[in-house]
Design a protein around this motif. Structure first.
Motif, PDB file in Angstrom:
ATOM      1  N   ILE A 119       0.902  -1.126   0.008  1.00  0.00           N
ATOM      2  CA  ILE A 119       0.052   0.091  -0.087  1.00  0.00           C
ATOM      3  C   ILE A 119       0.742   1.206  -0.095  1.00  0.00           C
ATOM      4  CG2 ILE A 119      -1.549   1.526   1.541  1.00  0.00           C
ATOM      5  CD1 ILE A 119      -2.902  -1.239   1.995  1.00  0.00           C
ATOM      6  N   ASN A 120       1.895   1.408   0.794  1.00  0.00           N
ATOM      7  CA  ASN A 120       2.569   2.499   0.948  1.00  0.00           C
ATOM      8  C   ASN A 120       3.551   2.944   0.082  1.00  0.00           C
ATOM      9  OD1 ASN A 120       1.180   3.155   3.328  1.00  0.00           O
ATOM     10  ND2 ASN A 120       2.482   2.051   4.653  1.00  0.00           N
ATOM     11  N   ARG A 121       4.282   1.531  -0.397  1.00  0.00           N
ATOM     12  CA  ARG A 121       5.530   1.852  -1.498  1.00  0.00           C
ATOM     13  C   ARG A 121       5.063   1.472  -2.820  1.00  0.00           C
ATOM     14  NH1 ARG A 121       8.991  -3.271  -1.317  1.00  0.00           N
ATOM     15  NH2 ARG A 121       7.292  -3.864  -2.623  1.00  0.00           N
ATOM     16  N   ASP A 122       4.241   0.646  -2.965  1.00  0.00           N
ATOM     17  CA  ASP A 122       3.872   0.336  -4.310  1.00  0.00           C
ATOM     18  C   ASP A 122       2.552   0.962  -4.789  1.00  0.00           C
ATOM     19  OD1 ASP A 122       5.981  -1.356  -4.832  1.00  0.00           O
ATOM     20  OD2 ASP A 122       5.085  -3.063  -3.714  1.00  0.00           O
ATOM     21  N   LYS A 123       1.465   1.594  -3.812  1.00  0.00           N
ATOM     22  CA  LYS A 123       0.607   2.181  -4.279  1.00  0.00           C
ATOM     23  C   LYS A 123      -0.577   1.367  -4.888  1.00  0.00           C
ATOM     24  CE  LYS A 123       2.649   5.983  -2.459  1.00  0.00           C
ATOM     25  NZ  LYS A 123       2.506   6.097  -0.973  1.00  0.00           N
ATOM     26  N   VAL A 124      -0.599   0.310  -4.449  1.00  0.00           N
ATOM     27  CA  VAL A 124      -1.449  -0.697  -5.191  1.00  0.00           C
ATOM     28  C   VAL A 124      -3.110  -0.143  -4.859  1.00  0.00           C
ATOM     29  CG1 VAL A 124      -0.119  -2.568  -4.681  1.00  0.00           C
ATOM     30  CG2 VAL A 124      -1.894  -2.124  -3.060  1.00  0.00           C
ATOM     31  N   ILE A 125      -4.029  -0.248  -6.184  1.00  0.00           N
ATOM     32  CA  ILE A 125      -5.244   0.097  -5.816  1.00  0.00           C
ATOM     33  C   ILE A 125      -6.185  -1.193  -5.172  1.00  0.00           C
ATOM     34  CG2 ILE A 125      -5.156   1.753  -7.717  1.00  0.00           C
ATOM     35  CD1 ILE A 125      -6.875  -1.137  -8.667  1.00  0.00           C
ATOM     36  N   ALA A 126      -5.719  -2.301  -5.242  1.00  0.00           N
ATOM     37  CA  ALA A 126      -6.435  -3.231  -4.660  1.00  0.00           C
ATOM     38  C   ALA A 126      -5.647  -4.339  -4.162  1.00  0.00           C
ATOM     39  CB  ALA A 126      -7.387  -3.976  -5.700  1.00  0.00           C
ATOM     40  N   LEU A 127      -5.900  -5.268  -3.371  1.00  0.00           N
ATOM     41  CA  LEU A 127      -5.165  -6.391  -2.741  1.00  0.00           C
ATOM     42  C   LEU A 127      -5.696  -7.810  -3.109  1.00  0.00           C
ATOM     43  CD1 LEU A 127      -4.206  -4.669   0.565  1.00  0.00           C
ATOM     44  CD2 LEU A 127      -2.433  -5.709  -1.356  1.00  0.00           C
ATOM     45  N   LEU A 128      -4.951  -8.823  -3.427  1.00  0.00           N
ATOM     46  CA  LEU A 128      -5.182 -10.207  -3.520  1.00  0.00           C
ATOM     47  C   LEU A 128      -4.372 -10.955  -2.373  1.00  0.00           C
ATOM     48  CD1 LEU A 128      -5.077 -10.953  -7.334  1.00  0.00           C
ATOM     49  CD2 LEU A 128      -7.078 -10.508  -5.996  1.00  0.00           C
ATOM     50  N   GLY A 129      -5.305 -11.444  -1.570  1.00  0.00           N
ATOM     51  CA  GLY A 129      -4.648 -12.241  -0.461  1.00  0.00           C
ATOM     52  C   GLY A 129      -5.400 -12.469   0.622  1.00  0.00           C
ATOM     53  N   GLU A 130      -4.851 -12.975   1.491  1.00  0.00           N
ATOM     54  CA  GLU A 130      -4.176 -14.361   1.697  1.00  0.00           C
ATOM     55  C   GLU A 130      -4.690 -15.576   1.398  1.00  0.00           C
ATOM     56  OE1 GLU A 130      -1.895 -16.782   2.747  1.00  0.00           O
ATOM     57  OE2 GLU A 130       0.013 -15.755   3.048  1.00  0.00           O
ATOM     58  N   VAL A 131      -4.292 -16.602   1.442  1.00  0.00           N
ATOM     59  CA  VAL A 131      -4.766 -17.953   1.458  1.00  0.00           C
ATOM     60  C   VAL A 131      -5.132 -18.061   3.080  1.00  0.00           C
ATOM     61  CG1 VAL A 131      -4.518 -20.334   1.087  1.00  0.00           C
ATOM     62  CG2 VAL A 131      -3.703 -18.651  -0.577  1.00  0.00           C
ATOM     63  N   ALA A 132      -4.117 -18.346   3.657  1.00  0.00           N
ATOM     64  CA  ALA A 132      -4.269 -18.633   5.200  1.00  0.00           C
ATOM     65  C   ALA A 132      -5.044 -17.893   5.962  1.00  0.00           C
ATOM     66  CB  ALA A 132      -3.067 -19.090   5.911  1.00  0.00           C
ATOM     67  N   SER A 133      -6.114 -18.087   6.625  1.00  0.00           N
ATOM     68  CA  SER A 133      -7.101 -17.323   7.263  1.00  0.00           C
ATOM     69  C   SER A 133      -6.335 -16.282   8.421  1.00  0.00           C
ATOM     70  CB  SER A 133      -8.203 -18.115   8.080  1.00  0.00           C
ATOM     71  OG  SER A 133      -9.184 -18.425   7.040  1.00  0.00           O
ATOM     72  N   SER A 134      -5.567 -16.948   9.374  1.00  0.00           N
ATOM     73  CA  SER A 134      -4.709 -15.955  10.232  1.00  0.00           C
ATOM     74  C   SER A 134      -3.813 -14.975   9.564  1.00  0.00           C
ATOM     75  CB  SER A 134      -3.697 -16.800  10.954  1.00  0.00           C
ATOM     76  OG  SER A 134      -4.407 -17.945  11.497  1.00  0.00           O
ATOM     77  N   ARG A 135      -3.424 -15.232   8.260  1.00  0.00           N
ATOM     78  CA  ARG A 135      -2.737 -14.232   7.641  1.00  0.00           C
ATOM     79  C   ARG A 135      -3.601 -13.363   6.914  1.00  0.00           C
ATOM     80  NH1 ARG A 135       0.869 -18.843   6.606  1.00  0.00           N
ATOM     81  NH2 ARG A 135       0.119 -19.146   4.533  1.00  0.00           N
ATOM     82  N   SER A 136      -4.644 -13.594   6.435  1.00  0.00           N
ATOM     83  CA  SER A 136      -5.735 -12.528   6.035  1.00  0.00           C
ATOM     84  C   SER A 136      -6.131 -11.537   7.160  1.00  0.00           C
ATOM     85  CB  SER A 136      -6.765 -13.390   5.329  1.00  0.00           C
ATOM     86  OG  SER A 136      -6.420 -13.725   3.997  1.00  0.00           O
ATOM     87  N   LYS A 137      -6.308 -12.389   8.364  1.00  0.00           N
ATOM     88  CA  LYS A 137      -6.798 -11.416   9.539  1.00  0.00           C
ATOM     89  C   LYS A 137      -5.616 -10.526   9.904  1.00  0.00           C
ATOM     90  CE  LYS A 137      -9.222 -13.740  12.775  1.00  0.00           C
ATOM     91  NZ  LYS A 137      -9.873 -14.574  13.326  1.00  0.00           N
ATOM     92  N   ALA A 138      -4.348 -10.910   9.645  1.00  0.00           N
ATOM     93  CA  ALA A 138      -3.351  -9.859   9.921  1.00  0.00           C
ATOM     94  C   ALA A 138      -3.316  -8.705   8.677  1.00  0.00           C
ATOM     95  CB  ALA A 138      -1.878 -10.671  10.185  1.00  0.00           C
ATOM     96  N   GLY A 139      -3.284  -9.005   7.656  1.00  0.00           N
ATOM     97  CA  GLY A 139      -3.048  -8.016   6.640  1.00  0.00           C
ATOM     98  C   GLY A 139      -4.366  -7.219   6.501  1.00  0.00           C
ATOM     99  N   GLY A 140      -5.513  -7.711   6.587  1.00  0.00           N
ATOM    100  CA  GLY A 140      -6.918  -7.113   6.201  1.00  0.00           C
ATOM    101  C   GLY A 140      -7.241  -6.121   6.890  1.00  0.00           C
ATOM    102  N   PRO A 141      -6.890  -5.635   8.349  1.00  0.00           N
ATOM    103  CA  PRO A 141      -6.890  -4.365   9.047  1.00  0.00           C
ATOM    104  C   PRO A 141      -6.136  -3.103   8.373  1.00  0.00           C
ATOM    105  CG  PRO A 141      -6.669  -6.041  10.535  1.00  0.00           C
ATOM    106  CD  PRO A 141      -6.276  -6.806   9.112  1.00  0.00           C
TER     107      PRO A 141
END
Ligand code: PHE
Length: 402
Positions: free
Chosen positions: A97-119
């Protein structure tokens, strides 16, 4: 002369830097590209999850770019490897988000990691689509967080009904990974449905991701004489659990969820995996023309069969790019609304409609493993209805309903 030259250079650099940062704010870089971010476990404990989901997304994006791109622009996929670690998933999303300025995200597979990145995605108002995280809480993070897979209450319910009705099990044991939200949630759903339908959960044992020796848990389970053992874990540990269970003389059916899916699961233990079942999002045996077309293209590009994550990565990238096309823009709020409006999308993982909770309503497939190969056993529709039942699962005789 020199002094004059350096001043000019500085001005040019400054101007282009300002130009770039203003463009990046909208997620459109200098080359008029649309930048999509992806965070995935390309290495580490569940490396095949990240590698497959990435391959599926790359196939979809390459096709779209070859067809001229979308809204007049090409798509660029920026990937970050979180090394299968929850902490690294947060950092990966921050970077994208900060460096690459993406407009949307795909991810993650594992639920614990989606719960870490999602917020992080939610706070930054960057739409995120998880291709594969099935834990119920993932999309509760907020209105920018979506998934295109079914959720674990549905998956656990389907597996418990399958154990009870199709396998005729009355006594079930559960062996769960207490380090993974996915495993805990799926175990809860299974337990609840199995009991409601009149079954007994006779033993509950736990392990942690990374463990290698499961013999004492399996020995305790064996003593309770279950008809089936439910193991809602990831392929790495499950691969060892099944071998050790068979070595301990446990012959009853072993059952798991989508986390089993990997071409590494049964390697070298094909016989020991007989009489095991898993639920999944996809099967290469699905005779549906769109699925077979995807399988052919995937094989041509990567020289192997796609697994469920590859199929989900493909569908997720296509749902996202279609939403950008419908929104006609990469504006975050417009894109969010367009993703939310996804309806009857014909995916290779089934027909996908996103509901008000930003979860996908779609069918689930139960597969039987026979000599290391996955065969259709049952297809269950979004409302829990059995659509196709192959009884033994040995021969996929009819086209499964979609
Ligand atoms: N559903 C699993 C989770 O939520 C991830 C997974 C999806 C694994 C599909 C394999 C196949 O953690």
């Amino acid at each position: 002369m020199n002094k004059y030259f350096s001043v000019v250079t500085a001005v040019v650099v400054l101007t282009s830097a300002t130009f770039l940062s203003s463009c990046k704010k909208e997620g459109v870089a200098e080359g008029n590209d649309i930048i999509i971010g992806e965070y995935a476990s390309m290495t580490g404990q569940t490396a095949t999850f990240g590698q497959s989901v990435h391959a599926g997304a790359v196939l979809a994006i390459d096709e779209i770019n070859q067809g001229g791109g979308i809204i007049g622009k090409k798509i660029v996929l920026k990937s970050e490897d979180d090394q299968s670690k929850t902490e690294d998933a947060t950092a990966a999303v921050q970077k994208l988000i900060n460096r690459d300025k993406v407009i949307a995200l795909l991810g993650e597979v594992a639920s614990s990691r989606s719960k870490a990145g999602g917020p992080i995605a939610q706070q930054s108002k960057i739409p995120m689509i998880s291709p594969a995280s099935t834990n119920e809480d993932v999309t509760k993070i907020g209105d920018y967080i979506f998934r295109i897979c079914f959720i674990d209450p549905f998956q656990g319910n389907a597996l418990a009904s399958f154990a009870k009705k199709s396998l005729g099990a009355k006594r079930a044991a559960v062996l769960q990974d207490t380090k993974q939200d996915y495993s805990i949630g799926l175990a809860n759903a299974f337990r609840e449905t199995f009991r409601k339908s009149g079954g007994d959960v006779v033993s509950e044992q736990a392990y942690s991701s990374g463990d290698k020796d499961f013999r004492s848990a399996l020995t305790s389970i064996r003593a309770t004489n279950p008809d089936v053992i439910f193991i809602p874990g990831y392929y790495n540990e499950v691969s060892l659990i099944v071998r050790q269970a068979r070595e301990l003389g446990i012959t009853v059916p072993l059952l798991g969820g989508d986390g089993w899916d990997s071409d590494e699961l049964t390697k070298g233990a094909e016989q020991q995996f007989n009489n095991t079942y898993l639920s999944n999002h996809f099967s290469v045996e699905d005779p549906d023309a769109a699925v077979q077309n995807f399988v052919t293209k995937y094989k041509a590009k990567f020289q192997k069969d796609p697994d469920a994550m590859a199929a989900l990565g493909y569908d997720a990238a296509r749902i996202l790019t279609q939403a950008i096309t419908r929104a006609g823009s990469t504006d975050a709020a417009k894109l969010r609304d367009a993703i939310a409006a996804t309806k009857d999308f014909n995916g290779v993982t089934g027909k996908i409609t996103l509901n008000a909770q930003r979860n996908a309503e779609k069918p689930i497939t139960i597969l039987k493993i026979v000599n290391g190969k996955y065969h259709f056993a049952q297809r269950i529709g979004p409302n829990g209805e059995t659509q196709t039942d192959f009884k033994t699962g040995d021969t996929p005789v009819t086209a499964p309903a979609k």
